[in-house]
Design a protein around this motif. Structure first.
Motif, PDB file in Angstrom:
ATOM      1  N   GLN A 205       0.702  -1.326   0.125  1.00 36.25           N
ATOM      2  CA  GLN A 205      -0.011  -0.209  -0.042  1.00 36.25           C
ATOM      3  C   GLN A 205       0.796   1.198  -0.147  1.00 36.25           C
ATOM      4  OE1 GLN A 205      -3.116   0.261   2.623  1.00 36.25           O
ATOM      5  NE2 GLN A 205      -3.466  -1.884   2.765  1.00 36.25           N
ATOM      6  N   VAL A 206       1.976   1.341   0.724  1.00 35.46           N
ATOM      7  CA  VAL A 206       2.920   2.401   0.788  1.00 35.46           C
ATOM      8  C   VAL A 206       3.406   2.647  -0.538  1.00 35.46           C
ATOM      9  CG1 VAL A 206       4.782   3.589   1.996  1.00 35.46           C
ATOM     10  CG2 VAL A 206       3.049   1.967   3.095  1.00 35.46           C
TER      11      VAL A 206
ATOM     12  N   GLU B 117       3.839   5.662  -5.789  1.00 35.80           N
ATOM     13  CA  GLU B 117       3.787   5.722  -7.428  1.00 35.80           C
ATOM     14  C   GLU B 117       2.604   6.582  -7.780  1.00 35.80           C
ATOM     15  OE1 GLU B 117       5.550   4.355  -9.767  1.00 35.80           O
ATOM     16  OE2 GLU B 117       6.825   3.839  -7.920  1.00 35.80           O
ATOM     17  N   ARG B 118       1.598   6.594  -6.935  1.00 37.73           N
ATOM     18  CA  ARG B 118       0.580   7.801  -7.271  1.00 37.73           C
ATOM     19  C   ARG B 118       1.116   9.170  -6.882  1.00 37.73           C
ATOM     20  NH1 ARG B 118      -5.369   8.331  -4.435  1.00 37.73           N
ATOM     21  NH2 ARG B 118      -5.790  10.395  -5.171  1.00 37.73           N
ATOM     22  N   ILE B 119       2.045   9.260  -5.934  1.00 35.65           N
ATOM     23  CA  ILE B 119       2.698  10.478  -5.771  1.00 35.65           C
ATOM     24  C   ILE B 119       3.566  11.156  -6.982  1.00 35.65           C
ATOM     25  CG2 ILE B 119       3.986  12.129  -4.166  1.00 35.65           C
ATOM     26  CD1 ILE B 119       2.901  10.489  -1.989  1.00 35.65           C
ATOM     27  N   ARG B 120       4.366   9.976  -7.070  1.00 33.53           N
ATOM     28  CA  ARG B 120       5.196  10.325  -8.368  1.00 33.53           C
ATOM     29  C   ARG B 120       4.441  10.755  -9.673  1.00 33.53           C
ATOM     30  NH1 ARG B 120       7.946   6.277  -7.639  1.00 33.53           N
ATOM     31  NH2 ARG B 120       9.733   6.980  -6.505  1.00 33.53           N
TER      32      ARG B 120
ATOM     33  N   GLU C 213       1.162  12.188 -10.122  1.00 30.23           N
ATOM     34  CA  GLU C 213       0.651  13.204  -9.906  1.00 30.23           C
ATOM     35  C   GLU C 213       1.403  14.502  -9.646  1.00 30.23           C
ATOM     36  OE1 GLU C 213      -2.602  12.337  -7.204  1.00 30.23           O
ATOM     37  OE2 GLU C 213      -3.406  10.899  -8.380  1.00 30.23           O
ATOM     38  N   HIS C 214       2.502  14.221  -9.008  1.00 30.01           N
ATOM     39  CA  HIS C 214       3.111  15.314  -8.119  1.00 30.01           C
ATOM     40  C   HIS C 214       4.719  15.300  -8.588  1.00 30.01           C
ATOM     41  CE1 HIS C 214      -0.478  16.549  -6.078  1.00 30.01           C
ATOM     42  NE2 HIS C 214      -0.609  15.293  -5.568  1.00 30.01           N
ATOM     43  N   GLY C 215       5.197  14.271  -8.788  1.00 26.41           N
ATOM     44  CA  GLY C 215       6.801  14.062  -9.368  1.00 26.41           C
ATOM     45  C   GLY C 215       7.546  14.303  -8.182  1.00 26.41           C
ATOM     46  N   ARG C 216       7.328  14.729  -6.804  1.00 25.76           N
ATOM     47  CA  ARG C 216       8.171  14.714  -5.674  1.00 25.76           C
ATOM     48  C   ARG C 216       7.410  15.065  -4.428  1.00 25.76           C
ATOM     49  NH1 ARG C 216       6.664  20.009  -7.071  1.00 25.76           N
ATOM     50  NH2 ARG C 216       6.719  21.570  -5.462  1.00 25.76           N
TER      51      ARG C 216
END
Length: 325
Positions: A89-90, A95-98, A100-103
């Motif tokens: 889950q983490v 991967e979702r943050i990468r 959608e936001h890249g950092r």
């Protein structure tokens, strides 16, 4: 030094508060929202329609509520249900943050979840051989393993560019905990270990121009604490007076308690400070950072129960409680 983290100083920053459902985590998320940050609020207590979940506490607070507070206060709140004991889950969160936001600019490891397992005051100071071993080991998993799993997957996003901030939230500074036994072997080990995590991770982050700090709130007026005394944030001082109705009366030094937003403003002040690297590997309290940066709690006070404990309760200094607000 004066920093006003509520004045949009973190606009454009991406923050993750792991364990944002309630207590210090919610306070930190909302304070980062005050400063204009985009705050990804994670935890197990969620109203997500496809998979509603609850933490061990089974309380009503949810990450969706926290995200709404973040947005109301001027930031952008994003709720993502995550069990930080589950590596998959983490990893999916990373991967979702990468994508959608890249950092990540700020990562706050505030995962706990063992407030019930640690027991009430009558159970404190029970020797290890009389404790329930499985409960004790779960305290270790909830309080340490979750932080390790989260850092493993999310720190690559924090070091993607210079200037990242990792905050490890604990109970008690490294100096205080080194000299005081804290509740039980399991609780004591967790809370000092989290301080050490900031030290060790700070060593690894420094070459990437990132900073790791351990922060402890003081006497936190969490939802559970307020409920224990039968008060709300609006009337918490009534807990200091003698009342009927079977509610507990708080001891006098509850006057030095702090709202969860106070430690949140400490994190926001650190994140807004371009010279935050001077705190790398340090273990500090919300009160210490308030003295340094000049921010206040939501009522305009500046409580510092850790300084009061060291100077008055244990140091013998003659002083009034008001001197520490």
């Amino acid at each position: 030094m004066s920093v006003a983290p509520h004045e949009g100083s973190l606009r454009g920053r991406i923050a993750v508060v792991a364990g944002a459902t309630r207590g210090a985590g919610r306070g930190i998320a909302t304070a980062l929202g005050e400063a204009g940050a985009t705050v990804i609020c994670t935890g197990r207590s969620s109203t997500r329609a496809d998979a509603p979940t609850r933490s061990d506490y089974d309380r009503p607070e949810t990450i969706e509520e926290t995200a709404e507070h973040v947005t109301t206060l001027g930031g952008k709140g994003v709720a993502i249900a995550v069990d930080h004991l589950e590596p998959a889950q983490v990893a999916a969160l990373a991967e979702r943050i990468r994508a959608e936001h890249g950092r990540i600019d700020v990562l706050v490891n505030d995962i706990w979840g063992a407030e019930v397992l640690k027991g009430a005051p009558p159970q404190w100071n029970t020797p290890i051989w009389k404790l329930d071993l499985q409960k004790g080991l779960r305290i270790l998993r909830l309080g340490i393993e979750t932080h390790l799993v989260t850092s493993h997957y999310l720190l690559p996003l924090l070091v993607a560019q210079p200037g990242g901030l990792l905050v490890e939230v604990t109970d008690g500074t490294a100096d205080y905990n080194a000299q005081h036994y804290r509740i039980s072997v399991f609780y004591d080990l967790v809370k000092q270990s989290v301080n050490r995590l900031a030290f060790s991770q700070g060593h690894e982050l420094a070459p990437h121009e990132a900073t790791a700090v351990a922060i402890t709130p003081g006497w936190l007026r969490s939802e559970m604490m307020l409920e224990n005394f039968g008060v709300t944030e609006a009337n918490w001082r009534e807990a200091l007076t003698e009342r009927g109705g079977g509610r507990h009366q708080a001891p006098p030094d509850f006057a030095l308690s702090e709202s969860p937003r106070y430690v949140g403003r400490a994190v926001a002040a650190l994140a807004a400070d371009p010279d935050r690297g001077k705190w790398n590997q340090k273990s500090v309290s919300s009160g210490e950072l308030a003295r340094h940066y000049g921010f206040t709690d939501i009522d305009g006070s500046r409580p510092d129960i850790w300084r009061y404990t060291a100077e008055v309760r244990e140091g013998g200094k003659a002083a009034d409680l008001g001197d520490y607000r």
